[in-house]
Design an enzyme around this catalytic site. Structure first.
Site, PDB file in Angstrom:
ATOM      1  N   THR A   1       0.440  -5.241 -32.196  1.00  0.00           N
ATOM      2  CA  THR A   1       1.666  -4.422 -32.275  1.00  0.00           C
ATOM      3  C   THR A   1       2.792  -5.296 -32.808  1.00  0.00           C
ATOM      4  OG1 THR A   1       2.429  -5.053 -30.079  1.00  0.00           O
ATOM      5  CG2 THR A   1       0.990  -3.119 -30.194  1.00  0.00           C
ATOM      6  N   LEU A   2       3.929  -4.667 -33.030  1.00  0.00           N
ATOM      7  CA  LEU A   2       5.112  -5.383 -33.505  1.00  0.00           C
ATOM      8  C   LEU A   2       5.468  -6.536 -32.566  1.00  0.00           C
ATOM      9  CD1 LEU A   2       6.842  -4.522 -35.965  1.00  0.00           C
ATOM     10  CD2 LEU A   2       8.443  -3.494 -34.351  1.00  0.00           C
TER      11      LEU A   2
ATOM     12  N   TYR B   1       3.261 -17.947 -25.154  1.00  0.00           N
ATOM     13  CA  TYR B   1       3.847 -16.785 -24.471  1.00  0.00           C
ATOM     14  C   TYR B   1       5.112 -17.193 -23.711  1.00  0.00           C
ATOM     15  CZ  TYR B   1       3.120 -11.915 -23.188  1.00  0.00           C
ATOM     16  OH  TYR B   1       3.222 -10.563 -23.077  1.00  0.00           O
TER      17      TYR B   1
ATOM     18  N   LYS C   1       7.074 -11.522 -17.289  1.00  0.00           N
ATOM     19  CA  LYS C   1       6.014 -10.635 -16.797  1.00  0.00           C
ATOM     20  C   LYS C   1       5.735 -10.882 -15.309  1.00  0.00           C
ATOM     21  CE  LYS C   1       5.068  -8.245 -20.518  1.00  0.00           C
ATOM     22  NZ  LYS C   1       5.712  -6.923 -20.658  1.00  0.00           N
TER      23      LYS C   1
ATOM     24  N   ILE D   1       8.470  -1.728 -22.590  1.00  0.00           N
ATOM     25  CA  ILE D   1       9.540  -2.442 -23.296  1.00  0.00           C
ATOM     26  C   ILE D   1       9.482  -3.931 -22.971  1.00  0.00           C
ATOM     27  CG2 ILE D   1      12.050  -2.805 -23.204  1.00  0.00           C
ATOM     28  CD1 ILE D   1      12.340   0.224 -22.838  1.00  0.00           C
TER      29      ILE D   1
ATOM     30  N   ASP E   1      19.154   1.929 -25.475  1.00  0.00           N
ATOM     31  CA  ASP E   1      19.010   0.473 -25.445  1.00  0.00           C
ATOM     32  C   ASP E   1      19.193   0.064 -23.989  1.00  0.00           C
ATOM     33  OD1 ASP E   1      19.508  -2.293 -25.406  1.00  0.00           O
ATOM     34  OD2 ASP E   1      20.248  -2.258 -27.464  1.00  0.00           O
ATOM     35  N   VAL E   2      18.172  -0.545 -23.404  1.00  0.00           N
ATOM     36  CA  VAL E   2      18.214  -0.799 -21.959  1.00  0.00           C
ATOM     37  C   VAL E   2      19.208  -1.893 -21.557  1.00  0.00           C
ATOM     38  CG1 VAL E   2      15.899   0.088 -21.489  1.00  0.00           C
ATOM     39  CG2 VAL E   2      16.197  -2.344 -22.047  1.00  0.00           C
TER      40      VAL E   2
ATOM     41  N   ALA F   1      11.852 -10.986 -26.253  1.00  0.00           N
ATOM     42  CA  ALA F   1      12.368 -12.354 -26.112  1.00  0.00           C
ATOM     43  C   ALA F   1      12.702 -12.828 -27.518  1.00  0.00           C
ATOM     44  CB  ALA F   1      11.336 -13.269 -25.469  1.00  0.00           C
TER      45      ALA F   1
ATOM     46  N   ILE G   1       2.166   0.576 -27.950  1.00  0.00           N
ATOM     47  CA  ILE G   1       1.358   1.053 -26.822  1.00  0.00           C
ATOM     48  C   ILE G   1       1.973   2.345 -26.288  1.00  0.00           C
ATOM     49  CG2 ILE G   1       0.631   0.513 -24.464  1.00  0.00           C
ATOM     50  CD1 ILE G   1       0.481  -2.456 -25.336  1.00  0.00           C
TER      51      ILE G   1
HETATM   52  O1  0WD Z   1      -0.898  -7.280 -26.878  1.00  0.00           O
HETATM   53  C1  0WD Z   1       0.016  -6.514 -26.624  1.00  0.00           C
HETATM   54  N1  0WD Z   1       0.619  -5.826 -27.569  1.00  0.00           N
HETATM   55  C2  0WD Z   1       0.444  -6.351 -25.199  1.00  0.00           C
HETATM   56  C3  0WD Z   1       1.645  -5.764 -24.904  1.00  0.00           C
HETATM   57  C4  0WD Z   1      -0.458  -6.859 -24.143  1.00  0.00           C
HETATM   58  C5  0WD Z   1       0.029  -6.636 -22.810  1.00  0.00           C
HETATM   59  C6  0WD Z   1       1.243  -6.064 -22.578  1.00  0.00           C
HETATM   60  N2  0WD Z   1       2.046  -5.643 -23.611  1.00  0.00           N
HETATM   61  C7  0WD Z   1       3.333  -5.050 -23.285  1.00  0.00           C
HETATM   62  C8  0WD Z   1       4.543  -5.650 -23.955  1.00  0.00           C
HETATM   63  O2  0WD Z   1       4.907  -6.872 -23.374  1.00  0.00           O
HETATM   64  C9  0WD Z   1       5.566  -4.557 -23.701  1.00  0.00           C
HETATM   65  O3  0WD Z   1       6.037  -4.639 -22.375  1.00  0.00           O
HETATM   66  O4  0WD Z   1       3.370  -3.707 -23.679  1.00  0.00           O
HETATM   67  C10 0WD Z   1       4.720  -3.309 -23.850  1.00  0.00           C
HETATM   68  C11 0WD Z   1       4.851  -2.599 -25.190  1.00  0.00           C
HETATM   69  O5  0WD Z   1       4.709  -3.532 -26.223  1.00  0.00           O
HETATM   70  P1  0WD Z   1       3.990  -3.226 -27.613  1.00  0.00           P
HETATM   71  O6  0WD Z   1       3.610  -1.822 -27.694  1.00  0.00           O
HETATM   72  O7  0WD Z   1       2.971  -4.292 -27.778  1.00  0.00           O
HETATM   73  O8  0WD Z   1       5.117  -3.592 -28.684  1.00  0.00           O
HETATM   74  P2  0WD Z   1       6.197  -2.725 -29.523  1.00  0.00           P
HETATM   75  O9  0WD Z   1       5.526  -1.658 -30.273  1.00  0.00           O
HETATM   76  O10 0WD Z   1       6.960  -3.753 -30.317  1.00  0.00           O
HETATM   77  O11 0WD Z   1       7.117  -2.118 -28.397  1.00  0.00           O
HETATM   78  C12 0WD Z   1       8.004  -2.874 -27.622  1.00  0.00           C
HETATM   79  C13 0WD Z   1       9.373  -2.309 -27.839  1.00  0.00           C
HETATM   80  C14 0WD Z   1      10.328  -2.923 -28.838  1.00  0.00           C
HETATM   81  O12 0WD Z   1       9.839  -3.203 -29.980  1.00  0.00           O
HETATM   82  P3  0WD Z   1      10.465  -4.402 -30.932  1.00  0.00           P
HETATM   83  O13 0WD Z   1       9.205  -5.057 -31.389  1.00  0.00           O
HETATM   84  O14 0WD Z   1      11.202  -3.623 -31.958  1.00  0.00           O
HETATM   85  O15 0WD Z   1      11.327  -5.346 -30.163  1.00  0.00           O
HETATM   86  O16 0WD Z   1      10.250  -2.465 -26.769  1.00  0.00           O
HETATM   87  C15 0WD Z   1      11.477  -1.902 -27.222  1.00  0.00           C
HETATM   88  C16 0WD Z   1      11.458  -1.914 -28.719  1.00  0.00           C
HETATM   89  O17 0WD Z   1      11.291  -0.654 -29.208  1.00  0.00           O
HETATM   90  N3  0WD Z   1      12.648  -2.661 -26.861  1.00  0.00           N
HETATM   91  C17 0WD Z   1      13.712  -2.062 -26.326  1.00  0.00           C
HETATM   92  N4  0WD Z   1      13.932  -0.783 -25.956  1.00  0.00           N
HETATM   93  C18 0WD Z   1      15.139  -0.484 -25.446  1.00  0.00           C
HETATM   94  N5  0WD Z   1      16.114  -1.402 -25.310  1.00  0.00           N
HETATM   95  C19 0WD Z   1      14.683  -3.074 -26.201  1.00  0.00           C
HETATM   96  C20 0WD Z   1      15.927  -2.700 -25.667  1.00  0.00           C
HETATM   97  N6  0WD Z   1      16.926  -3.568 -25.511  1.00  0.00           N
HETATM   98  N7  0WD Z   1      14.169  -4.243 -26.673  1.00  0.00           N
HETATM   99  C21 0WD Z   1      12.912  -3.974 -27.070  1.00  0.00           C
END
Ligand code: 0WD
Length: 258
Positions: A196-197, A157, A164, A94, A66-67, A97, A22
Site C-alpha cells: 500500500t501507499l 519500522y 503500534k 490510519i 484530518d485526525v 510517520a 486496507i
Molecule cells: O503492510 C501494510 N500495509 C500494513 C498496514 C500491515 C499492518 C498494518 N497496517 C496498517 C497501517 O499501519 C495503517 O494503520 O493499516 C493501516 C492502513 O494502512 P494502509 O492501508 O497500508 O496504507 P494507506 O493506504 O496509505 O492508508 C493509510 C492512510 C494515509 O495514507 P497516506 O499514505 O496518504 O499517509 O492513513 C491516512 C491517509 O489517508 N492518514 C490520515 N487520515 C486522517 N488524518 C492522516 C491524518 N492526519 N494521516 C494519514
C-alpha cells in the site's frame, strides 16, 4: 443463527487513500454485507481519488477528516448523527510517520517525528472513539489496524513500531472502559505486509514481503481480502465475545521462532 449481515448498519471507515488501502478492502467487504458506509479522507488532495472509487460501494457519505484537527473529528460524527442517526462500527485504518523516521537509525528518532507518529497513528483512535461511541448503537464495535513491529523489532519500522505498541495498548484500555460502560467491543487486526501507499514509505518493505512466504506456516503473503474478511467477522455478532483482542492475519508468521 447469527449471520454476517450488516443491512441497515452504519460503518464509518477512516483511512481510504486509494484503491490499495486496507480501509478500501474493508469498506468493500462491509458493503457486500449490506452496511451503509461513511468514508473519510484526509484532505482535499485525496478527495478526488476517493470520489473516483466510491461508486463501487453504493452511495457512501464522504467526509473530510484530518485526525490532527479535533474539530474535524467532532464535525465528522455530528454529520454522521444528523445524516445517519447512529453508527454501528468504526474502522480506524490510519497511520503516519515522517518518511525520514521510517528507516536508518532508531537513535535518530526526532521528538517531532515521535510526537507526530504517536498522535496520528495511536492517539487518533482515542479521539475518534470518543466521538463515535456517543452515537454508537447497541452491539457496536471499534476496529483498528496494527502490525507485529509493536512487539518485535522490524528494522526500518522504527518509531512506527512504538506507535503500534501504543495503539495496541489503547485497544485494551478502550475495550475495558467501553465494554463496561456500553457493551462496545474494541479490537485490532495485526496484518501481514500488504503493498500500500503507507507500506511503500518503509525502507526495506520489499524485504519484509519476501520473508513471509519463506517463513510463514502458510508459505505465502496475505491478501487485502483476507484482512477484510477478518474485519467483517470482528464487527459482526459472530465475534460478540471478543474484545481487547489483537487478531493476527499474517499467514501465521508471528508464531515462528526461526
Ligand atoms: O503492510 C501494510 N500495509 C500494513 C498496514 C500491515 C499492518 C498494518 N497496517 C496498517 C497501517 O499501519 C495503517 O494503520 O493499516 C493501516 C492502513 O494502512 P494502509 O492501508 O497500508 O496504507 P494507506 O493506504 O496509505 O492508508 C493509510 C492512510 C494515509 O495514507 P497516506 O499514505 O496518504 O499517509 O492513513 C491516512 C491517509 O489517508 N492518514 C490520515 N487520515 C486522517 N488524518 C492522516 C491524518 N492526519 N494521516 C494519514
Amino acid at each position: 443463527m447469527v449471520k454476517m449481515d450488516l443491512s441497515g448498519k452504519v460503518a464509518v471507515v477512516a483511512g481510504v487513500a486509494n484503491k490499495y488501502s486496507i480501509a478500501w478492502a474493508v469498506a468493500r467487504r462491509l458493503h457486500e454485507a449490506g452496511a451503509e458506509l461513511v468514508l473519510t479522507y484526509q484532505n482535499e488532495k485525496l478527495k478526488r481519488r476517493v470520489e473516483e472509487i466510491a461508486g463501487e460501494v453504493g452511495e457512501p457519505l464522504l467526509v473530510e477528516c484530518d485526525v490532527t484537527n479535533e474539530d474535524a473529528v467532532k464535525n465528522l460524527f455530528e454529520k454522521v448523527k444528523s445524516e445517519k442517526g447512529q453508527v454501528y462500527t468504526l474502522i480506524h485504518s490510519i497511520a503516519f510517520a515522517p518518511r525520514e523516521e521510517l528507516g536508518g537509525s532508531f537513535l535518530n528518532t526526532s521528538r517531532h517525528g515521535f510526537a507526530q507518529a504517536l498522535d496520528i497513528s495511536a492517539y487518533s483512535l482515542i479521539l475518534m472513539s470518543h466521538h463515535a461511541v456517543q452515537i454508537m448503537e447497541e452491539g457496536g464495535s471499534v476496529l483498528t489496524m496494527t502490525y507485529m513491529a509493536s512487539e518485535r523489532v522490524v528494522p526500518g519500522y522504527n518509531v512506527m513500531g512504538v506507535a503500534k505498541a501504543a495503539l495496541e495498548s489503547i485497544v485494551r484500555y478502550l475495550a475495558w472502559e467501553l465494554g463496561e460502560q456500553k457493551g462496545i467491543r474494541v479490537n485490532a487486526i495485526s496484518a501481514g505486509p500488504l503493498n500500500t501507499l503507507a507500506a511503500r514509505g518503509i525502507k526495506g518493505f520489499s524485504r519484509i514481503l519476501d520473508v513471509y512466504p519463506q517463513r510463514a506456516p502458510l508459505k505465502r503473503n496475505i491478501t487485502h481480502e483476507e484482512v477484510a474478511s477478518a474485519a467483517l467477522f470482528l464487527v459482526t455478532p459472530l465475534a460478540s465475545g471478543i474484545t481487547g483482542e489483537i487478531l493476527f492475519v499474517d499467514a501465521g508468521y508471528h508464531i515462528m521462532g526461526l
